[in-house]
Design an enzyme around this catalytic site. Structure first.
Site, PDB file in Angstrom:
ATOM      1  N   LYS A   1      44.370  54.767  47.155  1.00  0.00           N
ATOM      2  CA  LYS A   1      43.137  55.109  46.464  1.00  0.00           C
ATOM      3  C   LYS A   1      43.441  55.661  45.085  1.00  0.00           C
ATOM      4  O   LYS A   1      44.319  56.513  44.972  1.00  0.00           O
ATOM      5  CB  LYS A   1      42.399  56.155  47.302  1.00  0.00           C
ATOM      6  CG  LYS A   1      41.170  56.719  46.661  1.00  0.00           C
ATOM      7  CD  LYS A   1      40.608  57.813  47.522  1.00  0.00           C
ATOM      8  CE  LYS A   1      39.409  58.383  46.804  1.00  0.00           C
ATOM      9  NZ  LYS A   1      38.824  59.486  47.510  1.00  0.00           N
TER      10      LYS A   1
ATOM     11  N   LYS B   1      47.026  58.861  47.444  1.00  0.00           N
ATOM     12  CA  LYS B   1      45.802  59.150  46.704  1.00  0.00           C
ATOM     13  C   LYS B   1      46.183  59.749  45.358  1.00  0.00           C
ATOM     14  O   LYS B   1      46.850  60.781  45.288  1.00  0.00           O
ATOM     15  CB  LYS B   1      44.926  60.115  47.490  1.00  0.00           C
ATOM     16  CG  LYS B   1      43.658  60.507  46.733  1.00  0.00           C
ATOM     17  CD  LYS B   1      42.705  61.291  47.604  1.00  0.00           C
ATOM     18  CE  LYS B   1      41.481  61.728  46.816  1.00  0.00           C
ATOM     19  NZ  LYS B   1      40.518  62.452  47.641  1.00  0.00           N
TER      20      LYS B   1
HETATM   21  C1  PBG Z   1      37.374  64.304  48.652  1.00  0.00           C
HETATM   22  C2  PBG Z   1      37.213  62.877  48.251  1.00  0.00           C
HETATM   23  C3  PBG Z   1      37.078  62.352  46.954  1.00  0.00           C
HETATM   24  C4  PBG Z   1      36.824  60.993  47.112  1.00  0.00           C
HETATM   25  C5  PBG Z   1      36.862  60.709  48.476  1.00  0.00           C
HETATM   26  N1  PBG Z   1      37.115  61.890  49.164  1.00  0.00           N
HETATM   27  C6  PBG Z   1      37.057  63.028  45.639  1.00  0.00           C
HETATM   28  C7  PBG Z   1      38.217  63.784  45.173  1.00  0.00           C
HETATM   29  O1  PBG Z   1      39.308  63.758  45.743  1.00  0.00           O
HETATM   30  O2  PBG Z   1      38.031  64.503  44.185  1.00  0.00           O
HETATM   31  C8  PBG Z   1      36.534  60.025  45.995  1.00  0.00           C
HETATM   32  C9  PBG Z   1      35.766  58.792  46.349  1.00  0.00           C
HETATM   33  C10 PBG Z   1      35.168  58.049  45.212  1.00  0.00           C
HETATM   34  O3  PBG Z   1      35.365  58.369  44.015  1.00  0.00           O
HETATM   35  O4  PBG Z   1      34.450  57.080  45.484  1.00  0.00           O
HETATM   36  N2  PBG Z   1      38.643  64.787  48.791  1.00  0.00           N
END
Ligand code: PBG
Length: 321
Positions: free
Chosen positions: A247, A194
């Site tokens: 992601k 991520k």
């Molecule tokens: C929380 C999380 C996030 C997303 C999914 N789970 C945001 C972040 O890490 O700040 C993002 C999903 C999206 O942008 O569609 N940890």
């Protein structure tokens, strides 16, 4: 001898005969945003056409998703400001909105695969994914809380927990906690690679979960890195992840392919909020054909190697299939 590649593009029939990549409803995971209350269905400003709903409305939505052939939902909750703290106490409340949501959805639609976000940011007074001390996100303390959080989702009936926090060692911690408590059938879909991405903006608006100070670069990955993604994924596989995720998706198609080649478990990719919002915005300006661009971008994620795609386009795609 003259080669004639255009022969294979000559007609619709020929093109469809040699097509390599197909999408189907069960390729998708549908993200759902839930807030407390009743009868609420609010369009999210930065995610046009996407809604945050109260639980009663969410249950109805899940039933219609199931009828469209969609088999999996990924739950996110908007936590009321007064319930936020630095320990994520509300995250492990057995009567919390997430836990109630899992139960209600499994009751109404038992066959739907219910996945849940595991991270502290929506619950954190600092908007960070873990516990903050002196401006630092504390790894092991956060990881233990995340394990308890995952367990409480499993107890409520979640099929998969999806840790999105990027703390070190949390997959092992979660697996151990689930084993210890007898949850041998709860899956872990790890957000393994991520990235610290600017494409999460609209999501943070939807949940009011933006960091109150700094950024997430000490736990989410540097967009410049490739080897680090493989390392993170391999660690999560060793620690017991059932599905690994990359992601965001569209700026990281190369990573999806490398991960797909590196591991022998299913790979998912998250077509994140900013990727959806960009396309919606340019369509609104009349600069792009929204439907064609949607298909092309989601298809590219599957072609890159994703077995599963979390996408805000999932329902629209399923409706058109
Ligand atoms: C929380 C999380 C996030 C997303 C999914 N789970 C945001 C972040 O890490 O700040 C993002 C999903 C999206 O942008 O569609 N940890």
């Amino acid at each position: 001898m003259m080669k004639r590649p255009r022969i294979l593009r000559k007609s619709h029939a020929v093109r469809s005969m040699i097509r390599e990549t197909f999408l189907q409803p069960d390729d998708f995971i549908v993200p759902l945003f839930i807030e407390d209350g009743e009868g609420i269905e609010k369009e999210i400003t930065s995610l046009p056409g996407y809604f945050r709903r109260s639980l009663d409305r969410t249950v109805g939505e899940v039933e219609s998703l199931w009828k469209l052939g969609l088999k999996s939902v990924l739950l996110f909750v908007k936590v009321e400001e007064h319930l936020k703290d630095n320990q994520g106490k509300e995250a492990i409340n057995p009567e919390g909105l997430m836990q109630r949501s899992i139960k209600a959805i499994k009751k109404a639609c038992p066959e739907m695969c219910v996945m849940t976000d595991v991270a502290l940011d929506p619950y954190s007074s600092y908007g960070h994914d873990g516990v903050v001390e002196n401006g630092i996100i504390i790894n092991d303390k956060s990881s233990s809380i995340l394990a308890k959080m995952a367990l409480s989702h499993a107890k409520a009936g979640a099929d998969f927990v999806a840790p999105s926090d990027m703390m070190d060692g949390r997959i092992a911690n979660i697996r151990l906690e689930l084993e210890k408590e007898g949850f041998h059938e709860t899956g872990i879909m790890s957000y393994s690679a991520k990235y610290a991405s600017s494409f999460y903006g609209p999501f943070r608006d939807a949940l009011d979960s933006a960091p109150k100070f700094g950024d997430k670069k000490t736990y989410q990955m540097d967009p410049s890195n490739r080897l680090e993604a493989i390392k993170e994924v391999e660690l999560d596989v060793q620690e017991g992840a059932d599905i690994v995720m990359v992601k965001p998706a569209l700026s990281y198609l190369d990573i999806i392919r490398e991960v797909k080649n590196a591991v022998h478990i299913p790979v998912s990719a998250y077509n994140v909020s900013g990727e959806y919002a960009m396309l919606k915005a340019s369509a609104k300006m009349g600069w792009i054909d929204e439907n064609a661009a949607m298909w092309e971008s989601v298809l590219s994620i599957k072609r890159a190697g994703a077995d599963l795609i979390a996408s805000y386009f999932a329902k629209t795609i399923a409706e058109q299939l």
